[in-house]
Write a protein that holds these residues in place. Structure first.
Motif, short mmCIF file in Angstrom:
data_model
loop_
_atom_site.label_atom_id
_atom_site.label_comp_id
_atom_site.label_asym_id
_atom_site.label_seq_id
_atom_site.Cartn_x
_atom_site.Cartn_y
_atom_site.Cartn_z
N ARG A 1 -21.65 88.05 76.65
CA ARG A 1 -20.59 89.02 76.95
C ARG A 1 -19.84 89.42 75.67
N GLN A 2 -19.45 88.43 74.86
CA GLN A 2 -18.66 88.73 73.66
C GLN A 2 -19.44 89.57 72.65
N LEU A 3 -20.74 89.30 72.54
CA LEU A 3 -21.55 90.01 71.55
C LEU A 3 -22.28 91.22 72.13
N ALA A 4 -22.15 91.43 73.43
CA ALA A 4 -22.80 92.56 74.11
C ALA A 4 -24.28 92.64 73.75
N MET A 5 -24.97 91.52 73.96
CA MET A 5 -26.38 91.48 73.64
C MET A 5 -27.19 91.04 74.85
N SER A 6 -28.46 91.38 74.85
CA SER A 6 -29.30 91.03 75.99
C SER A 6 -29.50 89.52 76.05
N LYS A 7 -29.71 89.03 77.25
CA LYS A 7 -29.89 87.59 77.44
C LYS A 7 -31.18 87.10 76.81
N SER A 8 -32.22 87.93 76.80
CA SER A 8 -33.49 87.49 76.20
C SER A 8 -33.36 87.35 74.68
N ILE A 9 -32.68 88.29 74.04
CA ILE A 9 -32.48 88.19 72.59
C ILE A 9 -31.57 87.02 72.27
N GLY B 1 -32.64 87.37 60.93
CA GLY B 1 -32.34 87.69 62.32
C GLY B 1 -31.04 88.45 62.45
N ARG B 2 -31.05 89.55 63.13
CA ARG B 2 -29.87 90.42 63.29
C ARG B 2 -28.68 89.69 63.90
N TRP B 3 -28.92 88.78 64.83
CA TRP B 3 -27.83 88.20 65.61
C TRP B 3 -27.43 86.78 65.19
N LEU B 4 -28.15 86.16 64.29
CA LEU B 4 -27.90 84.75 63.97
C LEU B 4 -26.51 84.52 63.38
N ILE B 5 -26.13 85.32 62.40
CA ILE B 5 -24.81 85.15 61.78
C ILE B 5 -23.69 85.51 62.76
N PRO B 6 -23.77 86.63 63.51
CA PRO B 6 -22.71 86.90 64.49
C PRO B 6 -22.56 85.81 65.56
N ILE B 7 -23.67 85.22 65.99
CA ILE B 7 -23.59 84.14 66.98
C ILE B 7 -22.84 82.95 66.38
N LEU B 8 -23.23 82.55 65.18
CA LEU B 8 -22.55 81.42 64.53
C LEU B 8 -21.07 81.73 64.30
N ALA B 9 -20.77 82.96 63.88
CA ALA B 9 -19.38 83.34 63.63
C ALA B 9 -18.55 83.24 64.91
N SER C 1 -19.94 77.43 72.36
CA SER C 1 -19.71 78.44 73.40
C SER C 1 -20.77 78.33 74.48
N ARG C 2 -20.44 78.86 75.64
CA ARG C 2 -21.42 78.95 76.72
C ARG C 2 -22.29 80.18 76.53
N PHE C 3 -23.51 80.12 77.05
CA PHE C 3 -24.48 81.20 76.93
C PHE C 3 -23.89 82.51 77.44
N SER C 4 -23.34 82.49 78.64
CA SER C 4 -22.83 83.73 79.23
C SER C 4 -21.65 84.30 78.44
N THR C 5 -20.84 83.44 77.87
CA THR C 5 -19.71 83.89 77.07
C THR C 5 -20.21 84.59 75.80
N LEU C 6 -21.21 84.00 75.15
CA LEU C 6 -21.77 84.64 73.96
C LEU C 6 -22.39 86.00 74.29
#
Length: 99
Positions: free
Chosen positions: A38-46, A15-23, A31-36
Motif C-alpha cells: 500500500r505505501q509503495l503502491a506496487m503490485s503484490k507479485s513484484i 532492482g527498481r524497488w529494492l532501495i525503496p522497500i528498505l527505506a 513492515s507487513r507485506f500489505s503495508t509495504l
C-alpha cells in the motif's frame, strides 16, 4: 555506518524497488507485506519477488512469531539495518530534489 560492499550495491541497484522497500522498512525496523504494498503502491507479485531477493541477500527476514502466515511481516536483519538507513537517505534526497 559500515561501508556497503560493492556486491551489495550492485544487487540493490539492479532492482527498481529494492532501495525503496528498505527505506520504508528503515522507519520502523520492518513492515507487513500489505503495508509495504500500500505505501509503495506496487503490485503484490513484484513486492513478493523483491522481498524474496532482499531475503536471499540477508537484509531482511520473515518474522517467524508474527500472526497469520497469509499476512507476513518482514524485519530488517543486523546486516540490513545500516543498508536500510542508507536507502532512507537516498529516498529522502530524491524527494527533496523532486526526482
Amino acid at each position: 555506518m559500515p561501508p556497503i560492499s560493492p556486491d551489495t550495491l550492485r544487487h540493490l541497484s539492479s532492482g527498481r524497488w529494492l532501495i525503496p522497500i528498505l527505506a520504508t522498512m528503515a522507519t520502523e525496523d520492518g513492515s507487513r507485506f500489505s503495508t509495504l504494498a500500500r505505501q509503495l503502491a506496487m503490485s503484490k507479485s513484484i513486492l513478493s519477488r523483491s522481498l524474496d531477493r532482499l531475503e536471499e541477500m540477508g537484509l531482511i527476514a520473515r518474522n517467524p512469531g508474527h500472526g497469520h502466515p497469509l499476512r507476513p511481516e518482514y524485519l530488517l536483519t543486523d546486516r540490513g539495518r545500516p543498508v536500510a538507513d542508507w536507502g532512507r537517505t537516498i529516498v529522502d534526497e530524491q524527494q527533496r530534489l523532486g526526482i
